[in-house]
Write a protein that holds these residues in place. Structure first.
Motif, PDB file in Angstrom:
ATOM      1  N   ARG A  33       0.845  -1.198   0.000  1.00 23.32           N
ATOM      2  CA  ARG A  33       0.000   0.000   0.000  1.00 23.32           C
ATOM      3  C   ARG A  33       0.882   1.251   0.000  1.00 23.32           C
ATOM      4  O   ARG A  33       1.801   1.359   0.808  1.00 23.32           O
ATOM      5  CB  ARG A  33      -0.912   0.016   1.239  1.00 23.32           C
ATOM      6  N   VAL A  34       0.549   2.179  -0.884  1.00 23.37           N
ATOM      7  CA  VAL A  34       1.325   3.418  -0.998  1.00 23.37           C
ATOM      8  C   VAL A  34       0.590   4.516  -0.229  1.00 23.37           C
ATOM      9  O   VAL A  34      -0.629   4.654  -0.352  1.00 23.37           O
ATOM     10  CB  VAL A  34       1.500   3.799  -2.487  1.00 23.37           C
ATOM     11  N   HIS A  35       1.338   5.286   0.554  1.00 23.02           N
ATOM     12  CA  HIS A  35       0.729   6.273   1.452  1.00 23.02           C
ATOM     13  C   HIS A  35       1.017   7.698   0.984  1.00 23.02           C
ATOM     14  O   HIS A  35       2.159   8.104   0.902  1.00 23.02           O
ATOM     15  CB  HIS A  35       1.253   6.054   2.875  1.00 23.02           C
ATOM     16  N   ASN A  36      -0.072   8.435   0.692  1.00 18.11           N
ATOM     17  CA  ASN A  36       0.100   9.824   0.242  1.00 18.11           C
ATOM     18  C   ASN A  36      -0.735  10.793   1.075  1.00 18.11           C
ATOM     19  O   ASN A  36      -0.820  11.971   0.772  1.00 18.11           O
ATOM     20  CB  ASN A  36      -0.304   9.949  -1.235  1.00 18.11           C
ATOM     21  N   ASN A  37      -1.370  10.274   2.118  1.00 15.01           N
ATOM     22  CA  ASN A  37      -2.391  11.027   2.829  1.00 15.01           C
ATOM     23  C   ASN A  37      -2.001  11.147   4.310  1.00 15.01           C
ATOM     24  O   ASN A  37      -1.898  10.132   4.998  1.00 15.01           O
ATOM     25  CB  ASN A  37      -3.691  10.215   2.653  1.00 15.01           C
ATOM     26  N   LEU A  38      -1.753  12.372   4.753  1.00 21.21           N
ATOM     27  CA  LEU A  38      -1.261  12.589   6.125  1.00 21.21           C
ATOM     28  C   LEU A  38      -2.294  13.361   6.939  1.00 21.21           C
ATOM     29  O   LEU A  38      -2.767  14.410   6.511  1.00 21.21           O
ATOM     30  CB  LEU A  38       0.048  13.400   6.058  1.00 21.21           C
ATOM     31  N   ARG A  39      -2.608  12.846   8.108  1.00 21.82           N
ATOM     32  CA  ARG A  39      -3.483  13.572   9.048  1.00 21.82           C
ATOM     33  C   ARG A  39      -2.611  14.150  10.143  1.00 21.82           C
ATOM     34  O   ARG A  39      -1.850  13.404  10.768  1.00 21.82           O
ATOM     35  CB  ARG A  39      -4.479  12.613   9.683  1.00 21.82           C
ATOM     36  N   VAL A  40      -2.737  15.431  10.365  1.00 21.81           N
ATOM     37  CA  VAL A  40      -1.913  16.097  11.374  1.00 21.81           C
ATOM     38  C   VAL A  40      -2.819  16.620  12.475  1.00 21.81           C
ATOM     39  O   VAL A  40      -3.687  17.473  12.226  1.00 21.81           O
ATOM     40  CB  VAL A  40      -1.131  17.275  10.752  1.00 21.81           C
ATOM     41  N   SER A  41      -2.635  16.124  13.669  1.00 19.97           N
ATOM     42  CA  SER A  41      -3.372  16.678  14.804  1.00 19.97           C
ATOM     43  C   SER A  41      -2.578  17.857  15.340  1.00 19.97           C
ATOM     44  O   SER A  41      -1.369  17.747  15.551  1.00 19.97           O
ATOM     45  CB  SER A  41      -3.550  15.612  15.888  1.00 19.97           C
ATOM     46  N   VAL A  42      -3.274  18.980  15.573  1.00 19.78           N
ATOM     47  CA  VAL A  42      -2.556  20.174  16.026  1.00 19.78           C
ATOM     48  C   VAL A  42      -2.763  20.441  17.517  1.00 19.78           C
ATOM     49  O   VAL A  42      -2.093  21.299  18.087  1.00 19.78           O
ATOM     50  CB  VAL A  42      -2.945  21.423  15.194  1.00 19.78           C
ATOM     51  N   PRO A 275     -14.725  -2.609   6.206  1.00 21.14           N
ATOM     52  CA  PRO A 275     -13.433  -1.942   6.421  1.00 21.14           C
ATOM     53  C   PRO A 275     -12.692  -1.698   5.111  1.00 21.14           C
ATOM     54  O   PRO A 275     -12.788  -2.501   4.191  1.00 21.14           O
ATOM     55  CB  PRO A 275     -12.653  -2.959   7.284  1.00 21.14           C
ATOM     56  N   PHE A 276     -11.996  -0.562   5.058  1.00 21.57           N
ATOM     57  CA  PHE A 276     -11.301  -0.198   3.814  1.00 21.57           C
ATOM     58  C   PHE A 276      -9.791  -0.281   4.003  1.00 21.57           C
ATOM     59  O   PHE A 276      -9.014   0.371   3.305  1.00 21.57           O
ATOM     60  CB  PHE A 276     -11.729   1.208   3.374  1.00 21.57           C
ATOM     61  N   CYS A 277      -9.356  -1.120   4.957  1.00 22.42           N
ATOM     62  CA  CYS A 277      -7.916  -1.215   5.268  1.00 22.42           C
ATOM     63  C   CYS A 277      -7.084  -1.584   4.039  1.00 22.42           C
ATOM     64  O   CYS A 277      -5.949  -1.127   3.899  1.00 22.42           O
ATOM     65  CB  CYS A 277      -7.683  -2.257   6.364  1.00 22.42           C
ATOM     66  N   ALA A 278      -7.627  -2.429   3.155  1.00 26.45           N
ATOM     67  CA  ALA A 278      -6.839  -2.892   2.007  1.00 26.45           C
ATOM     68  C   ALA A 278      -6.450  -1.727   1.091  1.00 26.45           C
ATOM     69  O   ALA A 278      -5.474  -1.820   0.359  1.00 26.45           O
ATOM     70  CB  ALA A 278      -7.620  -3.938   1.215  1.00 26.45           C
ATOM     71  N   GLN A 279      -7.235  -0.641   1.148  1.00 25.72           N
ATOM     72  CA  GLN A 279      -6.928   0.529   0.295  1.00 25.72           C
ATOM     73  C   GLN A 279      -6.332   1.676   1.116  1.00 25.72           C
ATOM     74  O   GLN A 279      -6.160   2.770   0.596  1.00 25.72           O
ATOM     75  CB  GLN A 279      -8.196   1.071  -0.387  1.00 25.72           C
ATOM     76  N   CYS A 280      -6.043   1.440   2.376  1.00 24.73           N
ATOM     77  CA  CYS A 280      -5.659   2.565   3.250  1.00 24.73           C
ATOM     78  C   CYS A 280      -4.362   3.221   2.774  1.00 24.73           C
ATOM     79  O   CYS A 280      -3.380   2.542   2.496  1.00 24.73           O
ATOM     80  CB  CYS A 280      -5.503   2.099   4.696  1.00 24.73           C
ATOM     81  N   ASN A 281      -4.399   4.547   2.698  1.00 25.44           N
ATOM     82  CA  ASN A 281      -3.206   5.294   2.258  1.00 25.44           C
ATOM     83  C   ASN A 281      -2.854   6.376   3.280  1.00 25.44           C
ATOM     84  O   ASN A 281      -2.224   7.357   2.967  1.00 25.44           O
ATOM     85  CB  ASN A 281      -3.479   5.930   0.879  1.00 25.44           C
ATOM     86  N   ARG A 282      -3.281   6.169   4.552  1.00 29.48           N
ATOM     87  CA  ARG A 282      -3.160   7.232   5.557  1.00 29.48           C
ATOM     88  C   ARG A 282      -2.080   6.977   6.600  1.00 29.48           C
ATOM     89  O   ARG A 282      -1.922   5.856   7.059  1.00 29.48           O
ATOM     90  CB  ARG A 282      -4.464   7.346   6.341  1.00 29.48           C
ATOM     91  N   ILE A 283      -1.436   8.058   6.995  1.00 30.12           N
ATOM     92  CA  ILE A 283      -0.579   8.042   8.165  1.00 30.12           C
ATOM     93  C   ILE A 283      -0.965   9.229   9.037  1.00 30.12           C
ATOM     94  O   ILE A 283      -1.577  10.183   8.543  1.00 30.12           O
ATOM     95  CB  ILE A 283       0.924   8.137   7.780  1.00 30.12           C
ATOM     96  N   ARG A 284      -0.592   9.145  10.285  1.00 27.77           N
ATOM     97  CA  ARG A 284      -1.009  10.194  11.212  1.00 27.77           C
ATOM     98  C   ARG A 284       0.155  10.727  12.029  1.00 27.77           C
ATOM     99  O   ARG A 284       1.041   9.953  12.416  1.00 27.77           O
ATOM    100  CB  ARG A 284      -2.048   9.621  12.198  1.00 27.77           C
ATOM    101  N   LEU A 285       0.106  12.029  12.281  1.00 24.19           N
ATOM    102  CA  LEU A 285       1.076  12.662  13.177  1.00 24.19           C
ATOM    103  C   LEU A 285       0.279  13.255  14.327  1.00 24.19           C
ATOM    104  O   LEU A 285      -0.619  14.084  14.108  1.00 24.19           O
ATOM    105  CB  LEU A 285       1.833  13.770  12.423  1.00 24.19           C
TER     106      LEU A 285
END
Ligand code: SAM
Ligand code: SF4
Length: 351
Positions: A33-42, A275-285
Motif C-alpha cells: 500500500r502506498v501512502h500519500n495522505n497525512l493527518r496532522v493533529s494540532v 473496512p477499507f484497510c486494504a486501500q488505506c493510504n493514511r498516516i497520522r502525526l
C-alpha cells in the motif's frame, strides 16, 4: 498489488534493493500500500466532550509538548518529498490552536502538497472561516451529529449547536465549496438525527457523511451500538429521497451516493461493516509528534525529538517515516476477537 500478501524481503535476489529504491521515493508498506495522505493533529484540546470520542475529565498535554507550526511544516516537507500530497488538519479541536490559518499558509506552500483540508467541530468556525479560506484552505469537513440543541448537548456534553450552524453559514459565505458535514452513527441515537440532518444538508448544499461508530472513544464499545451504513442509506432512501451510487475514488474511505432527483450526495464511511484497510493510504502525526501508521495502531514512533534537533536531521525523519509505514498491520481487526483498543482515545490521536 494485493494488500493481502505481505511483500517478501527474503529469498528473492535483488528484492531488498528494489524495495529500498521504492522507499527512497514513496511511502510503501509491506502489503504494497502506498501512502500519500497525512493527518496532522494540532492539539489534543477540545471545547466539546463528545461521548464517543473522549472522557469528560481529561488532562491535556502541556503546550510545550505540542509541535510548533514550524516543526509541523518541516515534517510535512519531508513527507511531501516521499510522495505525500494530501494533508488534513485535525485534533482535538484544531480551531482551538491559535492562528491556525498561519499553519495552513505554511502547508499550502510546501512543494508537492496539493490538498490541505480541515476537520472541525465548527464551534469556532464563524470567526475563523474567512482567514482560513484566505490562507488557502479549500477542503472543509464539519462534524455535527444532531441539529436539536438538547440532543447536541447529550452527545457532546456541551451547548453550541447554534454556533456550529453559524460557522457553517460563515464557511459558505467565505467561499468553501463543497462543505462536508460528518456525523457519527450510534445505534439508539442516530435513528433520530439521520433524517433531519439529511434534509438540512440537502436544503443548504452540504455533503453529508455518516461514520460508523468505532471503538476508539472513552466509552465501552459494542458492535451492537453501531448503526450500520446500509441501514442509514435505507432510511434516507425511504424518507428523504431515492439514492443511487455515485462515482467514487476507490482509495477514499467513503462510499458516495447521490439523490436520484439531484440535489446533493450522502456518503457513508463503513469502517466497521465494510473496512477499507486494504486501500488505506493514511498516516497520522499526533499533536505531540508521534507517528501512527493506523488509527488503531498500538505502537508509535517519536519524531518530535528529531524535529527539535538543530539542524533537523531530515534524513532521520524520513527514515522514521519509512519504517513506520513499512511496519503497518494488514488491518484494524475491529471485527476480530483479537482486537486490542489503543491507549489513546480519538481526541488525542486525531480523527
Ligand atoms: N474536533 C474535530 C471534529 O470533531 O471534527 C476534529 C477531531 S474529531 C476526533 C474527528 C472526527 O472523528 C469527527 O468527525 C468525529 O465525529 C470522529 N470520531 C470521533 N470519535 C469517533 C468514534 N468513536 N467513531 C467514529 N468517529 C469518531
Ligand atoms: Fe472534540 Fe471532535 Fe472529539 Fe467531539 S469528536 S470531542 S469535537 S475532538
Amino acid at each position: 498489488m494485493s494488500a493481502r500478501t505481505p511483500l517478501r524481503l527474503a529469498g528473492e535476489a535483488g528484492f531488498q534493493s528494489a524495495i529500498e529504491n521504492l522507499q527512497s521515493k514513496i511511502l510503501i508498506d509491506s502489503f504494497g500500500r502506498v501512502h500519500n495522505n497525512l493527518r496532522v493533529s494540532v492539539t489534543d484540546r477540545c471545547n466539546l466532550r463528545c461521548t464517543y470520542c473522549m472522557p469528560e475529565d481529561v488532562t491535556f498535554r502541556d503546550r510545550s509538548e505540542l509541535l510548533t507550526f514550524e516543526e509541523i511544516a518541516t515534517f510535512v516537507r519531508v513527507a511531501a518529498a516521499l510522495g505525500v500530497n494530501k494533508v488534513r488538519l485535525t485534533g482535538g479541536e484544531p480551531l482551538m490552536r491559535k492562528e491556525l490559518h498561519k499553519l495552513v499558509r505554511l502547508l499550502v506552500a510546501v512543494p508537492g502538497i496539493t490538498d490541505v483540508g480541515l476537520t472541525t467541530n465548527g464551534i469556532l468556525l464563524e470567526e475563523q472561516a474567512g482567514a482560513l479560506f484566505d490562507a488557502g484552505l479549500r477542503r472543509l469537513n464539519v462534524s455535527l451529529d444532531a441539529l436539536d440543541p438538547g440532543r447536541f448537548r447529550e452527545l457532546t456534553r456541551r451547548n453550541g449547536v447554534e454556533k456550529v450552524l453559524a460557522g457553517l453559514a460563515a464557511a459558505k459565505r467565505a467561499g468553501f465549496a463543497p462543505i462536508k458535514l460528518n456525523a457519527v452513527a450510534i445505534r439508539g441515537f442516530a435513528e433520530h438525527d439521520v433524517i433531519p440532518l439529511a434534509r438540512y444538508c440537502r436544503d443548504h448544499g452540504f455533503e453529508l457523511r455518516f461514520i460508523e461508530y468505532m471503538p476508539i472513544g472513552a466509552e465501552a464499545w459494542e458492535r451492537d451500538k453501531v448503526f450500520f451504513a446500509a441501514e442509514i442509506l435505507d432510511l434516507i432512501g425511504r424518507e428523504v429521497g431515492a439514492l443511487v451510487p455515485a462515482n467514487h475514488d476507490p482509495s477514499a474511505p467513503a462510499l458516495d451516493y447521490a439523490y436520484r432527483d439531484g440535489g446533493g450526495t450522502v456518503g457513508v464511511i463503513a469502517s466497521v461493516s465494510r473496512p477499507f484497510c486494504a486501500q488505506c493510504n493514511r498516516i497520522r502525526l499526533t499533536a505531540d509528534g508521534k507517528l501512527r501508521n493506523c488509527l488503531f495502531a498500538l505502537d508509535e514512533t517519536d519524531v518530535r525529538g528529531l524535529l527539535r534537533d538543530s539542524p533537523v536531521p531530515e534524513s532521520a525523519v524520513a527514515d522514521a517515516l519509512r519504517r513506520s509505514v513499512w511496519a503497518k498491520r494488514e488491518g484494524h481487526e475491529i471485527n476480530a476477537a483479537t482486537f486490542v483498543k489503543p491507549d489513546r482515545t480519538m481526541h488525542a490521536i486525531g480523527g
